[in-house]
Design a protein around this motif. Structure first.
Motif, PDB file in Angstrom:
ATOM      1  N   ALA A  82       0.830  -1.204   0.000  1.00 43.03           N
ATOM      2  CA  ALA A  82       0.000   0.000   0.000  1.00 43.03           C
ATOM      3  C   ALA A  82       0.866   1.256   0.000  1.00 43.03           C
ATOM      4  N   LEU A  83       1.935   1.230   0.777  1.00 43.67           N
ATOM      5  CA  LEU A  83       2.864   2.368   0.806  1.00 43.67           C
ATOM      6  C   LEU A  83       3.467   2.597  -0.573  1.00 43.67           C
ATOM      7  N   LEU A  84       3.931   1.533  -1.216  1.00 41.45           N
ATOM      8  CA  LEU A  84       4.567   1.652  -2.528  1.00 41.45           C
ATOM      9  C   LEU A  84       3.579   2.140  -3.587  1.00 41.45           C
ATOM     10  N   VAL A  85       2.366   1.591  -3.572  1.00 37.25           N
ATOM     11  CA  VAL A  85       1.360   1.994  -4.551  1.00 37.25           C
ATOM     12  C   VAL A  85       1.006   3.465  -4.389  1.00 37.25           C
ATOM     13  N   GLY A  86       0.790   3.907  -3.155  1.00 35.70           N
ATOM     14  CA  GLY A  86       0.455   5.310  -2.928  1.00 35.70           C
ATOM     15  C   GLY A  86       1.580   6.246  -3.311  1.00 35.70           C
ATOM     16  N   ALA A 271      -2.267  -3.388  -7.701  1.00 35.57           N
ATOM     17  CA  ALA A 271      -3.470  -3.180  -6.895  1.00 35.57           C
ATOM     18  C   ALA A 271      -4.726  -2.914  -7.694  1.00 35.57           C
ATOM     19  N   GLY A 272      -4.623  -2.852  -9.022  1.00 29.76           N
ATOM     20  CA  GLY A 272      -5.772  -2.486  -9.825  1.00 29.76           C
ATOM     21  C   GLY A 272      -5.856  -0.973  -9.972  1.00 29.76           C
ATOM     22  N   PRO A 273      -6.816  -0.496 -10.761  1.00 28.62           N
ATOM     23  CA  PRO A 273      -6.931   0.953 -10.977  1.00 28.62           C
ATOM     24  C   PRO A 273      -7.397   1.673  -9.721  1.00 28.62           C
ATOM     25  N   ILE A 274      -6.618   2.647  -9.266  1.00 24.48           N
ATOM     26  CA  ILE A 274      -6.944   3.439  -8.080  1.00 24.48           C
ATOM     27  C   ILE A 274      -6.944   4.909  -8.487  1.00 24.48           C
ATOM     28  N   ALA A 275      -8.087   5.549  -8.365  1.00 23.13           N
ATOM     29  CA  ALA A 275      -8.231   6.935  -8.798  1.00 23.13           C
ATOM     30  C   ALA A 275      -7.953   7.896  -7.653  1.00 23.13           C
ATOM     31  N   PHE A 276      -7.819   9.173  -7.989  1.00 26.30           N
ATOM     32  CA  PHE A 276      -7.743  10.319  -7.090  1.00 26.30           C
ATOM     33  C   PHE A 276      -6.411  10.465  -6.355  1.00 26.30           C
ATOM     34  N   VAL A 277      -5.634   9.401  -6.184  1.00 26.47           N
ATOM     35  CA  VAL A 277      -4.357   9.556  -5.489  1.00 26.47           C
ATOM     36  C   VAL A 277      -3.420  10.430  -6.322  1.00 26.47           C
ATOM     37  N   GLY A 278      -3.288  10.101  -7.621  1.00 27.85           N
ATOM     38  CA  GLY A 278      -2.422  10.888  -8.490  1.00 27.85           C
ATOM     39  C   GLY A 278      -2.964  12.262  -8.814  1.00 27.85           C
ATOM     40  N   LEU A 279      -4.203  12.524  -8.467  1.00 26.36           N
ATOM     41  CA  LEU A 279      -4.807  13.839  -8.689  1.00 26.36           C
ATOM     42  C   LEU A 279      -4.745  14.707  -7.442  1.00 26.36           C
ATOM     43  N   THR A 280      -5.029  14.111  -6.285  1.00 31.68           N
ATOM     44  CA  THR A 280      -5.130  14.883  -5.045  1.00 31.68           C
ATOM     45  C   THR A 280      -3.773  15.139  -4.403  1.00 31.68           C
ATOM     46  N   ALA A 281      -2.928  14.108  -4.313  1.00 32.23           N
ATOM     47  CA  ALA A 281      -1.653  14.260  -3.613  1.00 32.23           C
ATOM     48  C   ALA A 281      -0.781  15.386  -4.172  1.00 32.23           C
ATOM     49  N   ALA A 306       0.127   7.764   2.441  1.00 24.34           N
ATOM     50  CA  ALA A 306      -0.771   7.888   3.587  1.00 24.34           C
ATOM     51  C   ALA A 306      -2.228   7.689   3.176  1.00 24.34           C
ATOM     52  N   LEU A 307      -2.615   8.248   2.034  1.00 26.38           N
ATOM     53  CA  LEU A 307      -4.001   8.116   1.577  1.00 26.38           C
ATOM     54  C   LEU A 307      -4.360   6.661   1.289  1.00 26.38           C
ATOM     55  N   VAL A 308      -3.486   5.926   0.614  1.00 24.68           N
ATOM     56  CA  VAL A 308      -3.775   4.530   0.298  1.00 24.68           C
ATOM     57  C   VAL A 308      -3.792   3.680   1.576  1.00 24.68           C
ATOM     58  N   LEU A 309      -2.888   3.943   2.495  1.00 26.50           N
ATOM     59  CA  LEU A 309      -2.875   3.195   3.754  1.00 26.50           C
ATOM     60  C   LEU A 309      -4.144   3.441   4.561  1.00 26.50           C
ATOM     61  N   VAL A 310      -4.568   4.698   4.657  1.00 30.01           N
ATOM     62  CA  VAL A 310      -5.808   5.008   5.379  1.00 30.01           C
ATOM     63  C   VAL A 310      -6.992   4.304   4.734  1.00 30.01           C
ATOM     64  N   GLY A 327      -9.531   0.580  -3.845  1.00 28.33           N
ATOM     65  CA  GLY A 327      -9.885   1.503  -4.911  1.00 28.33           C
ATOM     66  C   GLY A 327     -11.183   2.233  -4.629  1.00 28.33           C
ATOM     67  N   ILE A 328     -12.157   1.509  -4.071  1.00 22.58           N
ATOM     68  CA  ILE A 328     -13.440   2.128  -3.722  1.00 22.58           C
ATOM     69  C   ILE A 328     -13.264   3.095  -2.560  1.00 22.58           C
ATOM     70  N   MET A 329     -12.506   2.704  -1.552  1.00 20.01           N
ATOM     71  CA  MET A 329     -12.321   3.567  -0.386  1.00 20.01           C
ATOM     72  C   MET A 329     -11.545   4.828  -0.736  1.00 20.01           C
ATOM     73  N   VAL A 330     -10.568   4.715  -1.614  1.00 18.35           N
ATOM     74  CA  VAL A 330      -9.823   5.914  -2.027  1.00 18.35           C
ATOM     75  C   VAL A 330     -10.747   6.889  -2.748  1.00 18.35           C
ATOM     76  N   ALA A 331     -11.647   6.357  -3.602  1.00 11.99           N
ATOM     77  CA  ALA A 331     -12.598   7.227  -4.289  1.00 11.99           C
ATOM     78  C   ALA A 331     -13.545   7.895  -3.300  1.00 11.99           C
ATOM     79  N   ILE A 332     -13.998   7.145  -2.291  1.00  9.74           N
ATOM     80  CA  ILE A 332     -14.893   7.708  -1.286  1.00  9.74           C
ATOM     81  C   ILE A 332     -14.200   8.811  -0.490  1.00  9.74           C
ATOM     82  N   LEU A 333     -12.925   8.598  -0.149  1.00  5.99           N
ATOM     83  CA  LEU A 333     -12.182   9.593   0.621  1.00  5.99           C
ATOM     84  C   LEU A 333     -11.645  10.722  -0.250  1.00  5.99           C
ATOM     85  N   GLY A 334     -11.068  10.361  -1.393  1.00  3.88           N
ATOM     86  CA  GLY A 334     -10.390  11.355  -2.216  1.00  3.88           C
ATOM     87  C   GLY A 334     -11.324  12.247  -2.998  1.00  3.88           C
TER      88      GLY A 334
END
Length: 350
Positions: A82-86, A271-281, A306-310, A327-334
């Motif tokens: 999770a740390l590496l992906v984020g 980890a599959g497609p994860i949105a908003f991390v590369g946009l928000t961070a 931190a976002l992916v770990l949370v 991926g769903i939780m990151v979208a909900i948070l991000g």
């Protein structure tokens, strides 16, 4: 003779020492938070463990202890992944926004998500793979091919052309997305279930077989991005100014594009497609430490991690005994966070 009045002097920028002190403080807080989140991610789950269990598993591993086996084979590798992906997605977002000079650009614009989806869909439907490490290889190949095609269609050899790159990425993503859907729709129910498990974005079931290649790829990509930080600062001033400063825009574009493909492709494959991390961070990093890439890149890496770990930790506790994909939780948070960031203040300029 020109007289410089006090009103003519720009005092908005902080002095270099203040900027360095701010960067050190932000990174120290971010690293501390990430370390605590790694510990939390390792002990939270269907079976709750304690920090003492984690410490004993690391310092005095007992292969007969179920808690030690769970921590070392599942929980801790998942937390590190999770740390590496984020971190990868955060850094890729910074480079992508710099390449396109677009504040709402994100790594998926290079087609890596769509390419990875086609790779996974084809491998599941045609080969019947089921192991996460096999998903990783198929997704990585698809992401690399799609990224290379977008870079060629976007005119990377001619240097800075942000509009053409964005259009090429958007068009190819639509085509590849349709191709993935065709493959899945014409497959059986098992093919759909396997593809869906990857497409929602999840870290469940990832072990050392996935962690090792991800760490290598992300490490290479992060080094490339950090080495490009000064060149990206110059390239963001425009191609003419960059050439005057001794920068070759075509070379910077090609290497930066390769870094995005390696970072985003490795993260998406794992980890599959994860949105908003590369946009928000990148935006939060820009607001905290400024727009210089040598400061923004490490900050965005820590914020993304931190976002992916949370998200991963919350996904395990919101719907027990099951879990919600990261991926769903990151979208909900991000998603709401980014909307609030845009509404409360203007996006920091590139």
């Amino acid at each position: 003779m020109t007289v410089i009045t006090p009103e003519a002097v720009d005092t908005s920028a902080p002095p270099p020492r203040a900027t360095r002190a701010r960067l050190i403080a932000v990174l120290a807080i971010a690293v501390t938070c990430v370390a605590l989140l790694v510990i939390l991610s390792s002990i939270v789950g269907t079976r709750m463990l304690s920090p003492t269990d984690l410490w004993k598993a690391i310092t005095a591993f007992d292969p007969t202890d179920d808690a030690h086996l769970l921590l070392m084979n599942r929980r801790l590798p998942r937390a590190v992944l999770a740390l590496l992906v984020g971190a990868a997605l955060g850094a890729a977002g910074v480079v992508m926004q710099s390449l396109t000079r677009n504040p709402i650009a994100e790594p998926g614009l290079l087609g890596v998500n769509a390419g990875a989806a086609v790779g996974v869909a084809a491998s599941v439907a045609l080969v019947g793979i089921v192991a996460p490490v096999a998903y990783f290889g198929a997704a990585l190949v698809g992401a690399a091919v799609a990224g290379a095609l977008v870079m060629m269609l976007g005119g990377a050899r001619r240097g800075s052309d942000p509009v053409r790159l964005v259009l090429a990425g958007a068009a190819l993503s639509v085509v590849l997305g349709a191709l993935a859907q065709i493959i899945i729709v014409n497959g059986d129910e098992q093919v759909f279930d396997r593809y869906r498990a990857w497409a929602v974005g999840s870290l469940a079931g990832r072990d050392l077989e996935v962690l090792a290649p991800t760490a290598i790829l992300v490490g290479i990509g992060l080094v490339m991005a950090l080495l490009l930080s000064r060149a990206l600062d110059a390239a963001s001033l425009g191609p003419e100014t960059a050439r005057a400063l001794g920068i070759r825009p075509a070379v910077v574009w090609s290497v930066a594009g390769l870094a995005v493909v390696v970072l985003a492709g490795g993260a998406t494959a794992a980890a599959g497609p994860i949105a908003f991390v590369g946009l928000t961070a990148p935006h939060v990093a820009r607001l905290l430490v400024g727009s210089d890439h040598h400061r923004m890149l490490p900050t965005a890496m820590m914020l993304g991690a931190a976002l992916v770990l949370v998200a991963d930790v919350l996904g395990r506790v919101v719907a027990p005994p099951g879990e919600v994909g990261v991926g769903i939780m990151v979208a909900i948070l991000g998603g709401p966070f980014f909307v609030a960031l845009v509404r409360r203040r203007r996006l920091a300029p590139l």
